[in-house]
Design an enzyme around this catalytic site. Structure first.
Site, mmCIF file in Angstrom:
data_model
loop_
_atom_site.group_PDB
_atom_site.id
_atom_site.type_symbol
_atom_site.label_atom_id
_atom_site.label_comp_id
_atom_site.label_asym_id
_atom_site.label_seq_id
_atom_site.Cartn_x
_atom_site.Cartn_y
_atom_site.Cartn_z
ATOM 1 N N ASP A 92 0.805 -1.226 0.000
ATOM 2 C CA ASP A 92 0.000 0.000 0.000
ATOM 3 C C ASP A 92 0.841 1.281 0.000
ATOM 4 O OD1 ASP A 92 -2.544 -1.036 -0.303
ATOM 5 O OD2 ASP A 92 -2.743 -1.488 1.830
ATOM 6 N N ASP A 153 -6.708 -4.702 -4.664
ATOM 7 C CA ASP A 153 -6.469 -3.317 -4.240
ATOM 8 C C ASP A 153 -5.146 -2.777 -4.784
ATOM 9 O OD1 ASP A 153 -7.764 -5.186 -2.546
ATOM 10 O OD2 ASP A 153 -7.859 -3.768 -0.894
#
Ligand code: GLY
Length: 369
Positions: A92, A153
């Site tokens: 991330d 994601d």
């Protein structure tokens, strides 16, 4: 553009100065009783911490108040602690440093921000498994060995690599992003255009092992935020590579999402959740809206633009709290279907909603690579 978006922007810009002043020195994730929590002390590695800075930069672009800039820069500086703890460095890095450091560079020169982006891009590139052509999502959790796990994601983190490839003029970063995106198109996107959340590969051979239910209802279901990450993420891969294969992939995802938007325009947590379950996830609506608006730039189909506007307008009319005395903006967000808690404020709901509205009014900045 109907003037509803401009009216909505005016309401956001009327609310947020008070919120930003009250929230000096914190990095919010959620809110309770109208007041933000703070991740900056004990949870600086949390994956959502960049969104507060991103929200501040978007607001600063539309209304250059010093409080927005100061909050954004403070967030970016606080997050430097992540670089000293491998547990705070996972896939991330895009969510952490594009809304903070790249947004900062879009507004003004900042050698420190450039430095952070270079470090983050190198770390993200280092997570690539060249045997399976995927970026490893997380680090091991205690007993759980996650070396083979990749998640949808991550498509939203690839723009950090596209940015690095272009800025440094080093093709390795772009190549890693491209290969991960191709793996995701092959193994995450189903025939009907829905996407799965987590895929496990064998990290030693690269072979596909299985898909996992992740944050949705279960294996084979359509977790709506995952669909939205896929929709926006593959569109961004097309934006940065201009490879038709990604446009083909994203059109499938977009059309599948369109087919399942309920008449209310409000998005459930999972498109396959039981009929008697009414849990919503407004973050999925806001992220998908941004994806549809970006996609409409490349596909001559008014439906995508209309879908993006409709999702945002529905949130504006039914799920936004414009009261300056309340910290959160977007309500009824859900982190995961099987969590105990559902339908609460989450900071990336606010971020993507504001990104979408400011995109419609032409006041925002583009931060995804
Ligand atoms: N990236 C994790 C989530 O969307 O909840």
């Amino acid at each position: 553009m109907g003037n509803w978006a401009e009216e909505c922007e005016a309401k956001i810009l009327a609310k947020m100065p008070a919120v930003a002043e009250r929230s000096r020195g914190i990095i919010p994730y959620s809110a309770q009783n109208g007041r933000f929590d703070d991740m900056s002390k004990d949870r600086i590695g949390w994956w959502t911490n960049g969104f507060w800075g991103g929200l501040m930069w978007q607001l600063y672009a539309a209304d250059p108040r010093e409080v927005y800039r100061e909050n954004a820069i403070r967030t970016e500086e606080e997050m430097d602690r992540c670089f000293l703890d491998y547990r705070s460095m996972d896939h991330d890095s895009g969510f952490r440093w594009l809304p903070t450091s790249l947004a900062h560079l879009r507004v003004e020169d900042s050698p420190e921000s450039y430095n952070r982006l270079r470090l983050a891009a190198d770390n993200l590139a280092g997570r690539f498994n060249p045997i399976g052509n995927y970026i490893r999502a997380w680090n091991d959790w205690d007993e759980s060995r996650n070396g083979g796990w990749a998640i949808i994601d991550c498509m939203m983190n690839l723009p950090l690599l596209y940015w690095a490839g272009k800025t440094i003029e080093d093709p390795r970063y772009t190549e890693i992003a491209l290969r991960h995106a191709r793996t995701a198109a092959q193994h995450f996107v189903r025939e009907d255009g829905s996407v799965c959340h987590i895929v496990e590969f064998n990290p030693a051979t690269g072979a596909f092992v299985k898909s996992l239910g992740g944050q949705g209802l279960g294996v084979g279901s359509s977790w709506t935020r995952g669909q939205a990450w896929g929709l926006y993420g593959f569109t961004l891969s097309y934006r940065h590579t201009k490879k038709e294969e990604f446009l083909d992939t994203v059109r499938k995802i977009a059309d599948a999402f369109l087919r399942r938007i309920p008449a209310s325009g409000l998005i459930p947590v999972d498109f396959d959740q039981p009929l008697d379950c009414s849990w919503e996830d407004s973050t999925a609506a806001a992220i998908a809206a941004c994806g549809f608006l970006e996609l409409s730039k490349y596909v001559n189909n008014i439906t995508y633009q209309e879908a993006g506007e409709r999702l945002l307008r529905t949130l504006a009319e039914k799920r936004c709290n414009f009261d300056p005395e309340t910290d959160e903006l977007v309500e009824k967000c859900t982190a995961a279907y099987h969590d105990e808690k559902h339908e609460f404020p989450i900071i990336y709901g606010d971020y993507y909603f504001v990104e979408g509205i400011l995109r419609l009014t032409g006041k925002g900045i583009f931060i995804w690579g």
